[in-house]
Scaffold this motif. Structure first.
Motif, PDB file in Angstrom:
ATOM      1  N   THR A  67       0.851  -1.159  -0.108  1.00 24.35           N
ATOM      2  CA  THR A  67       0.094   0.041   0.065  1.00 24.35           C
ATOM      3  C   THR A  67       0.657   1.308   0.047  1.00 24.35           C
ATOM      4  O   THR A  67       0.390   2.197  -0.307  1.00 24.35           O
ATOM      5  CB  THR A  67      -1.014  -0.001   1.243  1.00 24.35           C
ATOM      6  N   THR A  68       2.036   1.162   0.451  1.00 17.11           N
ATOM      7  CA  THR A  68       2.971   2.384   0.663  1.00 17.11           C
ATOM      8  C   THR A  68       4.533   1.937   0.056  1.00 17.11           C
ATOM      9  O   THR A  68       5.263   2.661   0.574  1.00 17.11           O
ATOM     10  CB  THR A  68       3.058   2.911   2.116  1.00 17.11           C
ATOM     11  N   GLY A  69       4.379   1.528  -0.963  1.00 15.83           N
ATOM     12  CA  GLY A  69       5.941   1.087  -1.819  1.00 15.83           C
ATOM     13  C   GLY A  69       6.324  -0.141  -1.369  1.00 15.83           C
ATOM     14  O   GLY A  69       5.416  -0.946  -0.962  1.00 15.83           O
ATOM     15  N   CYS A  70       7.554  -0.508  -1.434  1.00 15.26           N
ATOM     16  CA  CYS A  70       8.224  -1.793  -1.135  1.00 15.26           C
ATOM     17  C   CYS A  70       8.485  -2.143   0.338  1.00 15.26           C
ATOM     18  O   CYS A  70       8.493  -3.017   0.866  1.00 15.26           O
ATOM     19  CB  CYS A  70       9.348  -1.964  -1.871  1.00 15.26           C
ATOM     20  N   CYS A  71       8.240  -1.059   1.401  1.00 14.27           N
ATOM     21  CA  CYS A  71       8.548  -1.333   2.535  1.00 14.27           C
ATOM     22  C   CYS A  71       7.556  -0.986   3.627  1.00 14.27           C
ATOM     23  O   CYS A  71       7.712  -0.698   4.831  1.00 14.27           O
ATOM     24  CB  CYS A  71       9.943  -0.484   2.965  1.00 14.27           C
TER      25      CYS A  71
END
Length: 120
Positions: free
Chosen positions: A66-70
């Protein structure tokens, strides 16, 4: 209802009366399962894969970031449709629609190879 006539995911995999099949289909999230095919959003028209061409159906747990890779991830199910010369991965969210789609596929093609890898 689609403005344009639904189109096959791979040229040459046409079904009879795709618009009628689409209109009488069962809705499962953003997907639809008719008597002859499974439908999913495409551009410029809705796309479909006829049940008769399926060689394998794979179901597996997956996640959408939901918020990039991490960052945080949403649990989803991937429904992979395979046929000779093609494959389509459908992200099923919410996961409760998976069984609706699977039941329609298996009702039309009880002989199709099913690989269900969901955690029970």
């Amino acid at each position: 209802m689609p403005i344009l006539e639904p189109r096959p995911a791979t040229p040459g995999l046409d079904i009879e009366n795709p618009r009628e099949d689409y209109q009488s289909s069962i809705r499962a999230g953003q997907y639809r399962a008719g008597a002859q095919a499974i439908y999913y959003p495409g551009f410029p028209a809705t796309l479909y894969v006829p049940y008769r061409v399926l060689t394998e159906v794979l179901v597996r747990d997956s996640a959408l970031p939901t918020t990039g890779c991490c960052g945080k991830e949403l649990p989803v199910i991937k429904l992979v449709l395979r046929w000779e010369g093609g494959e389509e991965q459908l992200v099923i969210d919410p996961p409760k629609h998976t069984d609706t789609l699977l039941n329609q596929i298996l009702a039309a093609r009880p002989d199709v190879k099913l690989d269900d890898r969901r955690k029970k």
